[in-house]
Design an enzyme around this catalytic site. Structure first.
Site, PDB file in Angstrom:
ATOM      1  N   ARG A 273       0.643  -1.116  -0.209  1.00 37.61           N
ATOM      2  CA  ARG A 273      -0.219   0.030   0.035  1.00 37.61           C
ATOM      3  C   ARG A 273       0.464   1.144  -0.324  1.00 37.61           C
ATOM      4  O   ARG A 273       2.221   1.192   0.989  1.00 37.61           O
ATOM      5  CB  ARG A 273      -1.081  -0.540   0.367  1.00 37.61           C
ATOM      6  CG  ARG A 273      -2.512  -1.175   1.113  1.00 37.61           C
ATOM      7  CD  ARG A 273      -3.571  -0.602   0.197  1.00 37.61           C
ATOM      8  NE  ARG A 273      -4.173  -1.595   0.349  1.00 37.61           N
ATOM      9  CZ  ARG A 273      -4.752  -2.497  -0.356  1.00 37.61           C
ATOM     10  NH1 ARG A 273      -3.959  -3.457  -1.506  1.00 37.61           N
ATOM     11  NH2 ARG A 273      -5.540  -2.888  -1.245  1.00 37.61           N
ATOM     12  N   GLU A 302      -3.214   8.224  -3.798  1.00 32.77           N
ATOM     13  CA  GLU A 302      -3.827   7.388  -4.887  1.00 32.77           C
ATOM     14  C   GLU A 302      -5.544   8.277  -5.323  1.00 32.77           C
ATOM     15  O   GLU A 302      -6.200   8.403  -4.208  1.00 32.77           O
ATOM     16  CB  GLU A 302      -4.231   5.717  -4.769  1.00 32.77           C
ATOM     17  CG  GLU A 302      -3.218   5.234  -5.305  1.00 32.77           C
ATOM     18  CD  GLU A 302      -2.855   3.558  -5.501  1.00 32.77           C
ATOM     19  OE1 GLU A 302      -3.998   2.931  -5.805  1.00 32.77           O
ATOM     20  OE2 GLU A 302      -2.344   2.750  -4.825  1.00 32.77           O
ATOM     21  N   HIS A 320      -1.643   0.694  -9.837  1.00 36.79           N
ATOM     22  CA  HIS A 320      -2.241  -0.485  -9.008  1.00 36.79           C
ATOM     23  C   HIS A 320      -2.468  -1.542  -9.783  1.00 36.79           C
ATOM     24  O   HIS A 320      -3.777  -1.569  -9.481  1.00 36.79           O
ATOM     25  CB  HIS A 320      -3.442   0.096  -7.976  1.00 36.79           C
ATOM     26  CG  HIS A 320      -2.875  -0.507  -6.975  1.00 36.79           C
ATOM     27  ND1 HIS A 320      -3.939  -0.025  -5.360  1.00 36.79           N
ATOM     28  CD2 HIS A 320      -3.460  -2.227  -5.740  1.00 36.79           C
ATOM     29  CE1 HIS A 320      -3.619  -1.179  -4.941  1.00 36.79           C
ATOM     30  NE2 HIS A 320      -3.507  -1.756  -4.887  1.00 36.79           N
TER      31      HIS A 320
HETATM   32  N1  LIG Z   1      -0.691  -3.665  -5.097  1.00 36.24           N
HETATM   33  C1  LIG Z   1      -1.798  -4.383  -5.486  1.00 36.24           C
HETATM   34  O1  LIG Z   1      -2.100  -4.606  -5.615  1.00 36.24           O
HETATM   35  C2  LIG Z   1      -1.848  -5.392  -3.941  1.00 36.24           C
HETATM   36  C3  LIG Z   1      -2.237  -6.949  -4.238  1.00 36.24           C
HETATM   37  C4  LIG Z   1      -2.282  -7.814  -3.138  1.00 36.24           C
HETATM   38  C5  LIG Z   1      -1.854  -7.317  -1.712  1.00 36.24           C
HETATM   39  N2  LIG Z   1      -1.838  -6.565  -1.414  1.00 36.24           N
HETATM   40  C6  LIG Z   1      -1.275  -5.419   0.003  1.00 36.24           C
HETATM   41  O2  LIG Z   1      -0.192  -6.791   0.119  1.00 36.24           O
HETATM   42  C7  LIG Z   1      -0.598  -6.911   1.335  1.00 36.24           C
HETATM   43  C8  LIG Z   1      -0.490  -8.363   2.035  1.00 36.24           C
HETATM   44  O3  LIG Z   1      -0.939  -9.441   1.601  1.00 36.24           O
HETATM   45  P1  LIG Z   1      -0.413 -11.083   1.967  1.00 36.24           P
HETATM   46  O4  LIG Z   1      -2.213 -11.457   1.269  1.00 36.24           O
HETATM   47  O5  LIG Z   1       0.034 -11.036   2.055  1.00 36.24           O
HETATM   48  O6  LIG Z   1      -0.871 -10.897   3.178  1.00 36.24           O
HETATM   49  P2  LIG Z   1      -0.365 -11.673   4.534  1.00 36.24           P
HETATM   50  O7  LIG Z   1      -1.217 -10.993   5.783  1.00 36.24           O
HETATM   51  O8  LIG Z   1      -0.622 -13.232   3.884  1.00 36.24           O
HETATM   52  O9  LIG Z   1       1.143 -10.799   4.485  1.00 36.24           O
HETATM   53  C9  LIG Z   1       1.173  -9.547   5.502  1.00 36.24           C
HETATM   54  C10 LIG Z   1       2.516  -9.953   6.675  1.00 36.24           C
HETATM   55  O10 LIG Z   1       2.754  -8.363   6.883  1.00 36.24           O
HETATM   56  C11 LIG Z   1       3.537  -9.193   7.816  1.00 36.24           C
HETATM   57  N3  LIG Z   1       3.552  -7.191   9.071  1.00 36.24           N
HETATM   58  C12 LIG Z   1       2.488  -7.531   9.777  1.00 36.24           C
HETATM   59  N4  LIG Z   1       2.634  -5.841  10.491  1.00 36.24           N
HETATM   60  C13 LIG Z   1       4.042  -6.063   9.835  1.00 36.24           C
HETATM   61  C14 LIG Z   1       5.564  -4.698  10.428  1.00 36.24           C
HETATM   62  N5  LIG Z   1       5.535  -3.724  10.954  1.00 36.24           N
HETATM   63  N6  LIG Z   1       6.398  -5.119  10.024  1.00 36.24           N
HETATM   64  C15 LIG Z   1       6.448  -5.769   8.808  1.00 36.24           C
HETATM   65  N7  LIG Z   1       5.863  -7.118   8.408  1.00 36.24           N
HETATM   66  C16 LIG Z   1       4.645  -7.133   8.739  1.00 36.24           C
HETATM   67  C17 LIG Z   1       2.375 -10.410   8.591  1.00 36.24           C
HETATM   68  O11 LIG Z   1       3.317 -10.952   9.983  1.00 36.24           O
HETATM   69  C18 LIG Z   1       1.780 -10.541   7.805  1.00 36.24           C
HETATM   70  O12 LIG Z   1       3.317 -11.740   7.101  1.00 36.24           O
HETATM   71  C19 LIG Z   1      -1.952  -6.762   1.606  1.00 36.24           C
HETATM   72  O13 LIG Z   1      -2.682  -6.318   3.099  1.00 36.24           O
HETATM   73  C20 LIG Z   1      -2.442  -5.936   0.931  1.00 36.24           C
HETATM   74  O14 LIG Z   1      -2.761  -4.389   1.216  1.00 36.24           O
HETATM   75  C21 LIG Z   1      -1.779  -5.418  -2.622  1.00 36.24           C
HETATM   76  O1  LIG Z   2      -5.208  -5.729  -1.752  1.00 37.17           O
HETATM   77  C1  LIG Z   2      -5.686  -5.662  -2.705  1.00 37.17           C
HETATM   78  O2  LIG Z   2      -6.183  -6.855  -2.931  1.00 37.17           O
HETATM   79  C2  LIG Z   2      -4.893  -5.446  -3.947  1.00 37.17           C
HETATM   80  O3  LIG Z   2      -4.304  -3.950  -4.002  1.00 37.17           O
HETATM   81  C3  LIG Z   2      -6.173  -5.465  -5.162  1.00 37.17           C
HETATM   82  O4  LIG Z   2      -5.688  -6.345  -5.710  1.00 37.17           O
END
Ligand SMILES: NC(=O)c1ccc[n+]([C@@H]2O[C@H](COP(=O)([O-])OP(=O)(O)OC[C@H]3O[C@@H](n4cnc5c(N)ncnc54)[C@H](O)[C@@H]3O)[C@@H](O)[C@H]2O)c1
Ligand SMILES: O=C(O)[C@H](O)CO
Length: 386
Positions: A273, A302, A320
């Protein structure tokens, strides 16, 4: 009075009214809802980001559930409106739900869904693409060709970084961070350093096993290390990719100070994010360190960028799109619809949101469960035995 919002209606006589604030890819999600007696209303307004007022208008006087987007502000106003309309569930079509005030949803007993797992590999692949594009200066080189400036091979033309043998740093080694780490370690023989609040045993085992495989074949083994602080990763890694959730602990995790701690020619990737990075400080850092490169899929405000970012040759910026593969986006729509449907039908919550494949199999009916409800515990919802 609220302005009427344009919609498209499927199965007008359905018993349950489900609203989607956007058209979503594929038709499976619509069919699954229709088969279970839902009237599906899809907002067809041309504007990209709907306001709270638009969504209140969409919810209307009677609404059983809403599928919404990460660009929307789901807080007290929307959850109270949904509750008044008899609504039971809201699902983000996203895994991240920092746009949702879960406490407000809890107050009104509304289930909040998200879409984990289905986007893990797709998102990690975009982070890997940005890493490669930044290391090998692909966007700059492409612009150079298109501008007609190529007049012959030169020893110094667009010299970049070799990834093999360098160190990849991952901050937030959850689903996506771990998938990205595996890609970079296995694909490019990089060593790994990661920081997460929790140990990622599976990832560590993977790197150990791959290292042993390389050694057995007479190659230098890859290594891993779990860092005790984020600063350690920033100091030591050549390529750093950010994958934590966005919350109070990760807001501006990368700021002026932490940027200074990084190698002058490091590569920083953000597919988590935008607010995880202090973007104004990043622009300044990019300006002062031309060898430092970033690949950004997300931005602090954004859809806007901080002044100056778009002028930086050492920044690759995409809108994004990390989860934007057809299979993933259709799967996200399916999971979001099934989250809402499951609550409407009083199904239990799926026991493991990391194992959502059974919901994505187009050749079989999905399990009678909500795939991922983030406030299941707070609402005391029953968990599926499967
Ligand atoms: N750009 C995009 O389109 C897109 C797509 C998918 C996900 N995302 C973002 O990616 C994030 C992660 O997704 P995921 O499925 O891997 O989630 P997830 O919950 O599996 O992984 C997130 C990780 O972050 C860790 N974490 C939390 N706080 C932390 C800190 N202070 N320091 C270090 N690590 C910390 C957690 O322990 C966890 O392992 C989502 O929350 C979303 O915001 C963005
Ligand atoms: O959190 C998410 O899933 C992304 O930002 C969009 O796929």
């Amino acid at each position: 009075m609220a302005r009427p919002v344009q919609i498209e209606v499927w199965n007008p006589n359905g018993k349950y009214r489900v609203v989607s604030t956007k058209a979503m890819p594929g038709t499976r999600w619509i069919n699954l809802l229709i088969e279970q007696d839902c009237r599906v209303e899809i907002c067809t307004e041309k504007k990209t980001i709907l306001s709270v007022e638009d969504i209140v208008s969409l919810i209307g006087n009677r609404c059983d559930g809403v599928i919404g987007q990460l660009t929307e502000d789901w807080g007290e106003v929307l959850f109270s409106a949904l509750s008044r309309a008899g609504g039971k569930a809201f699902s983000n079509m996203a895994v991240g739900y920092n746009n949702v005030d879960v406490n407000a949803a809890n107050k009104y007993g509304i289930a909040v869904g998200n879409t984990p797992g289905v986007l893990t590999e797709t998102t990690a692949e975009l982070a890997a693409s940005l890493s490669l594009a930044a290391a090998r200066r692909i966007v700059e080189a492409d612009e150079f060709m298109r501008a007609g400036r190529y007049d012959g091979w030169l020893p110094n033309l667009f010299v970049g970084n070799l990834l093999k043998g360098q160190t990849v740093g991952v901050i937030g080694a959850g689903r996506i961070g771990s998938a990205y780490a595996r890609m970079m370690v296995e694909g490019f023989k990089m060593n790994l350093i990661y920081f997460d609040l929790y140990q990622s045993t599976r990832l560590e085992k993977f790197v150990t096993a791959y290292g042993e495989f390389l050694k057995a074949n007479g190659e230098a083994p890859v290594t891993w290390r779990r860092a005790s602080s984020m600063e350690e990763v920033l100091r030591e890694a050549d390529v750093i990719s950010l994958h934590p959730v966005l919350d109070k602990t990760t807001f501006h995790l990368v700021n002026k100070e932490s940027l200074k701690a990084m190698k002058k020619d490091a590569i920083l990737i953000n597919c988590s994010r935008g607010p995880v990075i202090d973007e104004a400080a990043l622009v300044e850092h990019l300006r002062e360190n031309p060898m430092f490169r970033v690949g950004l899929d997300v931005f602090e405000d954004e859809p806007y960028m901080k002044p100056g970012l778009a002028d930086m040759k050492n920044a690759i910026i995409v809108p994004h799109i990390a989860s934007a593969s057809k299979w993933t986006r259709e799967g996200m729509a399916t999971l979001a619809a099934l989250n809402v449907l499951g609550k409407i039908k009083d199904y239990p919550v799926w026991s493991d949101p990391n194992r959502v494949e059974p919901f994505l199999n187009e050749n079989a009916p999905p399990p009678a469960a909500s795939p991922s409800i983030v406030n299941a515990k707070a609402l005391g919802l029953t968990v599926s035995k499967l």
